[in-house]
Design an enzyme around this catalytic site. Structure first.
Site, short mmCIF file in Angstrom:
data_model
loop_
_atom_site.label_atom_id
_atom_site.label_comp_id
_atom_site.label_asym_id
_atom_site.label_seq_id
_atom_site.Cartn_x
_atom_site.Cartn_y
_atom_site.Cartn_z
N LYS A 604 9.86 -9.25 -1.47
CA LYS A 604 10.31 -8.28 -0.40
C LYS A 604 10.57 -9.02 0.71
O LYS A 604 9.89 -10.01 1.18
CB LYS A 604 9.41 -7.27 -0.23
CG LYS A 604 10.10 -5.90 0.08
CD LYS A 604 10.91 -5.24 -1.17
CE LYS A 604 11.51 -3.95 -1.09
NZ LYS A 604 12.00 -3.37 -2.18
N GLY A 605 11.72 -8.71 1.44
CA GLY A 605 11.70 -9.05 2.80
C GLY A 605 11.87 -7.93 4.02
O GLY A 605 12.24 -6.95 3.40
#
Length: 1058
Positions: A604-605
């Protein structure tokens, strides 16, 4: 005036695509010592002078016999450019002469000529119609050369110009600036000089040109230039700007060029970049060259209607300078401009009146800023007291878990705040600059400063020369030094975090010649186990002037969405800032559980824009900075090779998430532009279907397909008729999951809650009207309320003091919406949208009535992290049948994974031929591939549901489904990891057999297994092999499967292959 701007003869026009060296990063071009801007002579100057003299005399402030000399001095001796006289009327000029005279008198009374201070300005802000003047400004103030003033008018002038005009320039409303230093002194008794600034609204050609290319197909700068700029600029300077502009259009960072003016020591720097690409940059540049004891004779900021900004600086050494020669420091300035472009508002560098304790060189100051942000996120905020308490309390007890959660939040809010960390780093300026930060920076630079290629170098930068003379301290020596020089445990912990940062940076773009944000690839070993029990595989840390961000992945090959975390107000920004990494970690961890069926691990960013920052700009900078660390630099002077301690290729795959759904096309195409020739097609999922072959989840209901398998599984095993089941749904008909849940279901939905409000009807919401909204993808606020029953209602977030059919008064629609999911009762609850932990240990009790009966019998968690883990267990303890998010909503990740596979498997020609639309319609290949994806989603969801159901039945309900789901995910992912490292993959017949089952048949038939095995990266093939074997084995034999079971599974595979 000094003749600043060097001209260029056409034969000497530099090739601005030519680049410099790993040391100086730019080539020096020689130019003639002739003006580059021509100020038109003001023909009415003498008449104006006479009128000004009359006005000054008439006001009587200056003795009549002195008036003529004061006017002559102002017009002839100060050396003010004719631009000033041409733009000011006699009344204004007379006021300025009187102000100068008054300042002289005041300085005389203080017996100090250097106390003479001039501060003249006139500002007409954008939109200020009452002034009756064109937009723009002028500033005239006393200014010592080569010094960034910390008090008086010069301390804030350039920052105000940035803030009011330059930072807000757009192609439709742009402002140009020219500023110069007077050549004469303000009086015969004082050596002070004046600095003049002129800001004017740009006037571009109208109508705008249809093309900015000339007949030869090359860019014609005149078509996008301000008309007054064209009147003043020389042909040679125009040619320089045109070449810079061409390079700006092909780059994502600044273009920086240096020019040596013949037979002088003057150096001219030209900087080009995309308009809006940075902020507060012009004023920061002054602090930069002042640091090296240079002063500017002239400066220009030119704006162009194609969205490009070009800045020109004319730099000279101060007389009797004690700094390094301009011939050397100019290279260092160029190198540091790229850092300044990324972080122009660095509190450790700026020298304004509020920036006490600043004054490091840009590289050290940038390092200090990055290290301080690292400290904010990663100083161990919980400590031994929390660990002791955690060991005493029982986290499975909801009351204990709530206490721990509140204590954790309190620690994070109070222990290491941004302000406390900045204060520690800035404390004792002489100690900081000479000991702490300098030593820590050298420790960092000795590892990551690129090796200089002597064969290519023109002149080593000052930073390189300085590093060659430094004696770096070892980790142990630095640790001891910090302990001895800090005055408290808190201070020591902050400074030690810099050392931790240094030791865990594997690669960075810090020393890249051009960049738009700073990125660091971190080894995750520094994360404390007490807070982060599961270690990520890798962490990326990105810092820009408008944002900060992270990217966390739990496997080498990983995929996950990029989320923009927006903040409504300063308080929410502060909360988001503290929780950014933790939210990112939780999302990536959940993603890793959800990704158990696919080769990509969870990732995830997150991107946190500053208040008022453009989310799009933040995303673009984040992506570009990440790509800096994924693609080896091969363009000297633009993208140089970096020091890579990781020393392995990395595969990252981004997907859409909150705020980024419309940006995936850009990211993929930008990766292609940057040179990611083999993986740009798979770099992002969620791309547009027609142009870039993406497979949209909403159009084909990919996420909903897996959620529906769990809903239908419950109905099937419990013998329920769907049309008799009542349902609550969060996430409305305007969303992906919400709309498809409506379209695919036939239940009796009693309430839908979305961003626009709350729609409820105890007898069941009119399904025909719900379907209409779902097909239009509009929120519940568009519901036709005439179709509600007598007890039904719609409360919008903007409503106030609304009376419900029951007589209840809703004071505020937003507050009502935020807690509405806690008030309804239904057979099943399907969250399809909402914020993380909307139901948590603090409020889950509201889902149980006074008799201890839960509001819902069944819950299928479609939205990510809608329930906290403690809340899930609380409900399951009360006999609620609950299937958590990582199991229920994995359909979207399966679709995205197969989207990635198509991008990796097809070359560019085949990809555009097979995966993009023709005449607005999908190809036959595309339609068949989508059907393959839907089939795999359905099969995987049904297989996991049955596995959880069987395990729960085997244990006779003694273990919650939530725990079974987690154990199932962990068992599969752990087996995947082992299989990736095993020699099973090396058995080619087994590998071929597994890959032929894992790859969709449509793709397999088109490309062929042999070609696919040739094209797919080996680490991806290993992950694909391991994920298919692990998931299918566990789904078949369960979480308690034995080694014998695995032997039988592999044997059966071999038999099938034969």
């Amino acid at each position: 005036m000094t003749n600043g701007d060097g001209g260029l003869k056409p034969s000497l026009t530099p090739d601005l695509s030519r680049v410099g060296t790993p040391s100086s990063d730019t080539s020096v071009h020689k130019v003639k010592n002739v003006p580059g801007y021509m100020t038109p002579t003001f023909l009415g100057k003498n008449d104006q002078r006479a009128r000004v003299q009359e006005i000054v005399a008439a006001k009587g402030f200056i003795a009549r016999e002195l008036v003529k000399n004061e006017v002559i001095w102002f017009y002839d001796n100060l050396g003010i450019d004719d631009t000033y006289f041409a733009t000011q009327n006699p009344d204004n000029i007379s006021d300025h002469i009187l102000a100068l005279y008054a300042a002289k008198v005041l300085a005389y009374t203080k017996h100090d000529p250097d106390q003479l201070v001039i501060d003249l300005e006139r500002i007409t802000k954008p939109g200020d119609e009452s002034a009756g003047r064109p937009e723009g400004a002028f500033f005239i103030h006393t200014s010592p050369p080569g010094v960034s003033s910390t008090e008086g008018p010069g301390a804030t002038c350039e920052r105000r110009i940035d803030q009011i005009f330059l930072d807000n320039s757009t192609p439709s409303q742009a402002y140009r600036l020219e500023t110069y230093r007077s050549t004469g002194a303000v009086s015969a008794r004082s050596s002070q000089q004046l600095r003049c600034y002129f800001v004017a609204r740009c006037s571009f050609p109208t109508p705008p040109p249809a093309s900015i290319l000339n007949e030869e197909g090359l860019m014609d700068i005149k078509k996008v230039s301000d008309l007054s700029f064209l009147e003043k600029v020389s042909a040679n300077t125009l040619e320089i700007y045109e070449n810079v502009m061409r390079n700006v259009e092909t780059r994502h960072g600044p273009v920086i060029e240096v020019f040596e003016v013949e037979n002088t020591r003057e150096r001219r720097i030209v900087i080009g970049y995309k308009m809006g690409g940075t902020s507060h940059f012009f004023s920061a540049l002054s602090d930069l060259y002042h640091y090296y004891q240079l002063y500017s004779a002239r400066k220009y900021v030119e704006q162009f209607s194609n969205g490009i900004t070009i800045i020109s600086l004319y730099l000279n050494p101060l007389p009797n300078s004690t700094g390094p020669p301009i011939e050397e420091c100019i290279f260092q300035i160029v190198k540091e401009i790229s850092l300044l472009f990324c972080l122009p508002d660095n509190p450790f560098f700026r020298t304004g009146p509020e920036d006490q304790g600043a004054g490091h060189a840009v590289q050290e100051a940038t390092y200090a800023y990055c290290g301080s942000i690292f400290a904010q996120h990663f100083c161990n905020r919980l400590g031994p007291a929390y660990i002791s308490l955690k060991n005493v309390l029982d986290e499975t007890n909801p009351a204990h878990a709530e206490v721990l959660n509140e204590i954790k939040k309190r620690f994070r809010e109070e222990t290491f705040t941004r302000e406390s960390i900045l204060n520690v780093v800035k404390a004792y300026p002489e100690l900081v600059s000479l000991l702490r930060i300098r030593m820590l920076y050298v420790h960092f630079a000795m590892t990551h400063y690129p090796t200089m290629d002597e064969s290519m170098s023109m002149m080593p930068t000052l930073s390189y020369q300085r590093l060659r003379t430094e004696v770096p301290l070892s980790d142990e020596e630095l640790f001891v030094k910090i302990k001895k020089t800090t005055q408290s445990k808190h201070d020591a912990q902050v400074m030690e975090s810099f050392l931790i940062f240094n030791k865990h940076v594997l690669k960075t773009n810090f020393y890249q010649p051009t960049k738009v944000a700073l990125s660091f690839r971190l080894a995750p070993d520094f994360l404390p186990d007490i807070e982060y029990p599961k270690k990520p595989f890798g962490i990326f840390f990105v810092i820009g002037s408008e944002f900060r961000g992270f990217h966390i992945r739990f496997k080498d090959v990983a995929r996950g969405g990029i989320r923009i975390v927006m903040s409504k107000g300063r308080e929410m920004y502060s909360i988001n800032q503290r929780m950014l990494f933790d939210e990112n970690y939780a999302l990536a961890s959940t993603q890793s559980l959800k990704n158990k069926d696919i080769p990509e691990g969870g990732s995830k960013g997150t991107i946190l824009p500053s208040l008022g920052a453009s989310p799009r700009l933040c995303f673009e900078k984040y992506v570009d900075a990440m790509i800096d660390l994924l693609i080896p630099g091969t363009t000297p002077g633009i993208k140089n090779p970096i020091v890579d301690l990781y020393a392995k290729p990395e595969l990252l795959f981004f997907g859409p998430d909150e705020g980024t759904a419309e940006m995936m096309d850009w990211a993929a195409l930008h990766a292609r532009t940057r040179g990611a020739t083999t993986w740009w097609k798979s770099f992002t999922t969620g791309k547009s279907a027609s142009k870039l072959g993406g497979v949209p989840h909403d159009v084909y209901g990919m996420t909903s397909l897996s959620v529906r398998q769990y809903v239908l599984g419950i109905y099937k095993h419990l013998g329920l008729r769907e049309k008799d089941v009542t349902k609550l749904q969060t996430g409305g008909p305007d969303g992906d999951l919400g709309s498809n849940e409506i379209l695919l279901s036939s239940d009796k939905t009693i309430a839908v809650i979305d961003g626009s409000g709350v729609l409820a009807d105890p007898l069941g919401i009119n399904r025909v009207e719900l379907v209409r909204l779902a097909k239009l993808r509009v929120p519940v606020s568009h519901f036709d309320t005439s179709k509600l029953g007598k007890d039904g209602y719609l409360v919008k977030v903007e409503d106030q003091d609304v009376k419900l059919p029951s007589g209840e008064i809703v004071a505020d629609g937003t507050d009502f919406r935020n807690s509405a999911h806690l008030r309804f009762k239904a057979d099943i609850f399907v969250p399809c949208g909402g914020r993380p932990e909307a139901v948590n240990i603090s409020n889950v009790g509201a889902l149980v009535d006074h008799e201890g009966k839960p509001h819902f019998k069944y819950i299928v968690e479609g939205a990510n992290l809608f329930f906290s883990q403690q809340a899930r267990l609380f409900l399951e303890k009360r006999k609620v049948v609950l299937y958590k998010d990582s199991s229920a909503n994995k359909g979207g990740v399966t679709c995205s994974s197969l989207d990635v596979l198509a991008g990796l498997s097809l070359d560019d020609t085949a990809f555009f031929d097979l995966m993009t639309f023709k005449d607005g319609k999908p190809t036959e290949f595309y339609n068949n591939y989508v059907k393959d994806i839907q089939q795999k989603i359905t099969e995987n969801a049904a297989a996991e549901f049955n596995c959880i159901h069987k395990e729960h039945a085997r244990l006779k309900g003694s273990k919650p489904r939530t725990i079974i789901s987690d154990e199932l995910s962990l068992t599969i992912t752990e087996l995947q990891d082992k299989l990736e490292q095993s020699d099973l993959f090396d058995d080619v017949p087994s590998r071929r057999g597994v890959l032929s089952k894992a790859i969709p048949q449509t793709l397999l038939k088109k490309v062929g297994l042999d070609e696919l095995m040739h094209r797919l990266p080996e680490q991806y093939q290993r992950a694909l092999f391991a994920s298919w074997v692990a998931s299918h084995f566990i789904y078949k034999y369960g979480v308690v499967a034995s080694n014998v079971d695995f032997y039988h599974f592999i044997r059966d595979l071999s038999v099938q292959q034969k």
